[in-house]
Design an enzyme around this catalytic site. Structure first.
Site, PDB file in Angstrom:
ATOM      1  N   GLY A   8      89.445 116.381  36.938  1.00  0.00           N
ATOM      2  CA  GLY A   8      88.011 116.198  37.203  1.00  0.00           C
ATOM      3  C   GLY A   8      87.579 116.830  38.506  1.00  0.00           C
ATOM      4  N   ASP A  32      90.482 120.475  34.672  1.00  0.00           N
ATOM      5  CA  ASP A  32      89.142 120.036  34.241  1.00  0.00           C
ATOM      6  C   ASP A  32      88.812 120.719  32.917  1.00  0.00           C
ATOM      7  OD1 ASP A  32      86.689 118.608  36.006  1.00  0.00           O
ATOM      8  OD2 ASP A  32      86.011 119.774  34.283  1.00  0.00           O
ATOM      9  N   TYR A 150      82.808 101.862  29.043  1.00  0.00           N
ATOM     10  CA  TYR A 150      83.006 102.372  30.410  1.00  0.00           C
ATOM     11  C   TYR A 150      83.672 101.317  31.299  1.00  0.00           C
ATOM     12  CZ  TYR A 150      82.210 104.599  34.878  1.00  0.00           C
ATOM     13  OH  TYR A 150      82.405 105.177  36.110  1.00  0.00           O
ATOM     14  N   LYS A 154      87.617 100.999  32.670  1.00  0.00           N
ATOM     15  CA  LYS A 154      87.906 100.919  34.115  1.00  0.00           C
ATOM     16  C   LYS A 154      88.635  99.614  34.446  1.00  0.00           C
ATOM     17  CE  LYS A 154      86.001 104.852  35.293  1.00  0.00           C
ATOM     18  NZ  LYS A 154      86.804 105.973  35.801  1.00  0.00           N
TER      19      LYS A 154
HETATM   20  P1  NAD Z   1      81.326 114.010  37.345  1.00  0.00           P
HETATM   21  O1  NAD Z   1      80.738 114.068  35.983  1.00  0.00           O
HETATM   22  O2  NAD Z   1      80.704 114.814  38.430  1.00  0.00           O
HETATM   23  O3  NAD Z   1      82.866 114.389  37.310  1.00  0.00           O
HETATM   24  C1  NAD Z   1      83.692 114.105  36.217  1.00  0.00           C
HETATM   25  C2  NAD Z   1      84.595 115.303  35.994  1.00  0.00           C
HETATM   26  O4  NAD Z   1      85.434 115.009  34.878  1.00  0.00           O
HETATM   27  C3  NAD Z   1      83.820 116.586  35.666  1.00  0.00           C
HETATM   28  O5  NAD Z   1      84.300 117.654  36.448  1.00  0.00           O
HETATM   29  C4  NAD Z   1      84.095 116.790  34.187  1.00  0.00           C
HETATM   30  O6  NAD Z   1      84.057 118.139  33.771  1.00  0.00           O
HETATM   31  C5  NAD Z   1      85.481 116.162  34.053  1.00  0.00           C
HETATM   32  N1  NAD Z   1      85.758 115.778  32.661  1.00  0.00           N
HETATM   33  C6  NAD Z   1      84.986 115.067  31.828  1.00  0.00           C
HETATM   34  N2  NAD Z   1      85.547 114.972  30.624  1.00  0.00           N
HETATM   35  C7  NAD Z   1      86.717 115.647  30.684  1.00  0.00           C
HETATM   36  C8  NAD Z   1      87.739 115.919  29.725  1.00  0.00           C
HETATM   37  N3  NAD Z   1      87.660 115.509  28.457  1.00  0.00           N
HETATM   38  N4  NAD Z   1      88.800 116.644  30.139  1.00  0.00           N
HETATM   39  C9  NAD Z   1      88.895 117.104  31.423  1.00  0.00           C
HETATM   40  N5  NAD Z   1      87.941 116.884  32.346  1.00  0.00           N
HETATM   41  C10 NAD Z   1      86.872 116.159  31.988  1.00  0.00           C
HETATM   42  O7  NAD Z   1      81.348 112.470  37.724  1.00  0.00           O
HETATM   43  P2  NAD Z   1      81.866 111.655  38.999  1.00  0.00           P
HETATM   44  O8  NAD Z   1      80.861 110.625  39.230  1.00  0.00           O
HETATM   45  O9  NAD Z   1      82.287 112.534  40.111  1.00  0.00           O
HETATM   46  O10 NAD Z   1      83.133 110.929  38.354  1.00  0.00           O
HETATM   47  C11 NAD Z   1      84.430 110.990  38.911  1.00  0.00           C
HETATM   48  C12 NAD Z   1      85.106 109.666  38.631  1.00  0.00           C
HETATM   49  O11 NAD Z   1      84.441 108.644  39.372  1.00  0.00           O
HETATM   50  C13 NAD Z   1      85.044 109.215  37.171  1.00  0.00           C
HETATM   51  O12 NAD Z   1      86.299 108.674  36.796  1.00  0.00           O
HETATM   52  C14 NAD Z   1      83.980 108.147  37.171  1.00  0.00           C
HETATM   53  O13 NAD Z   1      84.142 107.227  36.141  1.00  0.00           O
HETATM   54  C15 NAD Z   1      84.204 107.538  38.538  1.00  0.00           C
HETATM   55  N6  NAD Z   1      83.075 106.762  39.046  1.00  0.00           N
HETATM   56  C16 NAD Z   1      81.872 107.356  39.245  1.00  0.00           C
HETATM   57  C17 NAD Z   1      80.818 106.578  39.708  1.00  0.00           C
HETATM   58  C18 NAD Z   1      79.444 107.173  39.921  1.00  0.00           C
HETATM   59  O14 NAD Z   1      78.477 106.411  40.097  1.00  0.00           O
HETATM   60  N7  NAD Z   1      79.299 108.476  39.951  1.00  0.00           N
HETATM   61  C19 NAD Z   1      80.996 105.202  39.973  1.00  0.00           C
HETATM   62  C20 NAD Z   1      82.251 104.646  39.743  1.00  0.00           C
HETATM   63  C21 NAD Z   1      83.290 105.428  39.295  1.00  0.00           C
END
Ligand code: NAD
Length: 254
Positions: A8, A32, A150, A154
């Site tokens: 990611g 990714d 979701y 988690k």
């Molecule tokens: P984001 O969408 O910017 O990043 C997620 C990344 O995962 C992207 O680069 C995407 O291309 C990649 N991805 C998605 N599906 C994929 C797949 N099938 N195979 C390979 N790569 C894949 O989102 P983010 O907010 O930076 O999320 C990063 C982590 O943080 C996630 O695990 C998310 O659940 C967690 N998170 C985010 C938040 C929030 O509010 N943004 C809160 C809590 C936890």
């Protein structure tokens, strides 16, 4: 300097963490679906194998850390994709490179969420995830809703981490999780744009005790510290980086 692998890494928290680690002089191998050293779809068995193989080829001498950060939001469809990427891909990639991390007495940092405690461990979907039955977990979640997919995935990944701390520590791997609150990334923007979940997320953001939402660097700063040698007695912790929202909802639990 260290060698880290990160899933990611294309956008959001993962991209920011990569930037910070590279700035410090570390080498970061990214996986990714969009772009990276290894382009793989982690929702599939082939994609996970490709990711593990690609990391193994690039870090044969071992890894200082692995961060399975790729994740999908509660608005992703089908719901089974959320379970595949947020739980099963995380566990499978960790297991696939455990020995590489052990080689350097390194660390694995899972990305959970402040929403994880909102679904109980005894929920059927969480139990099916923890039982490792991907087909049954995916079938179950198709009957449920985005929030359960979701937050439940988690919850499951946090439980998995806690249950594996002893084994992994004995093998030479320090396991932890970070639990971010709402963070301004493409993932949260998708939720904000959703007719049903958007207003709820907006309202939740307004209730956060320390105020509002996080920028990716506020999460990555803490992750970078948890990955560092300075943090090498942090083991088995779920660190909430959420402006106090988990404490607001569960004041007596920690
Ligand atoms: P984001 O969408 O910017 O990043 C997620 C990344 O995962 C992207 O680069 C995407 O291309 C990649 N991805 C998605 N599906 C994929 C797949 N099938 N195979 C390979 N790569 C894949 O989102 P983010 O907010 O930076 O999320 C990063 C982590 O943080 C996630 O695990 C998310 O659940 C967690 N998170 C985010 C938040 C929030 O509010 N943004 C809160 C809590 C936890």
């Amino acid at each position: 300097m260290g060698v880290y692998a990160l899933t990611g890494g294309a956008t959001g928290i993962g991209a920011e963490l990569k930037r910070q680690l590279v700035d410090q002089g570390h080498r970061v191998i990214t996986v990714d679906i969009k772009e990276g050293d290894i382009v793989a779809d982690l929702s599939t068995a082939d994609g996970r194998q490709l990711a593990v193989k690609g990391i193994r080829e690039r870090a044969a001498d071992g890894l200082d850390g692995f961060i399975p950060c790729a994740g999908l939001p509660p608005v992703a469809r089908p719901l089974s994709l959320i379970a595949s990427v947020n739980f099963f891909a995380v566990v499978e990639t960790i297991e696939g490179i455990k020995d590489l991390v052990a080689k350097k007495r390194g660390t694995v940092l899972i990305v959970a969420s402040n929403s994880a405690p909102m679904v109980p461990t005894d929920d059927r979907f969480v139990q099916l995830c923890l039982g490792g039955d991907e087909a049954a977990a995916l079938a179950e979640i198709e009957q449920r809703d985005g929030h359960t997919a979701y937050a439940g995935s988690k919850r499951a990944v946090s439980n998995w981490m806690r249950r594996n701390v002893v084994d992994y520590a004995q093998a030479g791997v320090r396991l932890n999780a970070v639990a971010p609150g709402i963070t301004r990334t493409p993932l949260s923007e998708q939720v904000m744009a959703d007719e049903e979940l958007g207003p709820a997320m907006q309202q939740f953001g307004e209730m956060v005790p320390w105020g509002g939402t996080a920028q990716p660097e506020q999460i990555a700063n803490v992750m970078r510290f948890m990955l560092s040698r300075e943090a090498d007695f942090i083991c088995g912790s779920v660190v909430f980086v959420d402006g106090g929202s988990d404490a607001m909802l569960r004041p007596d639990d920690f």
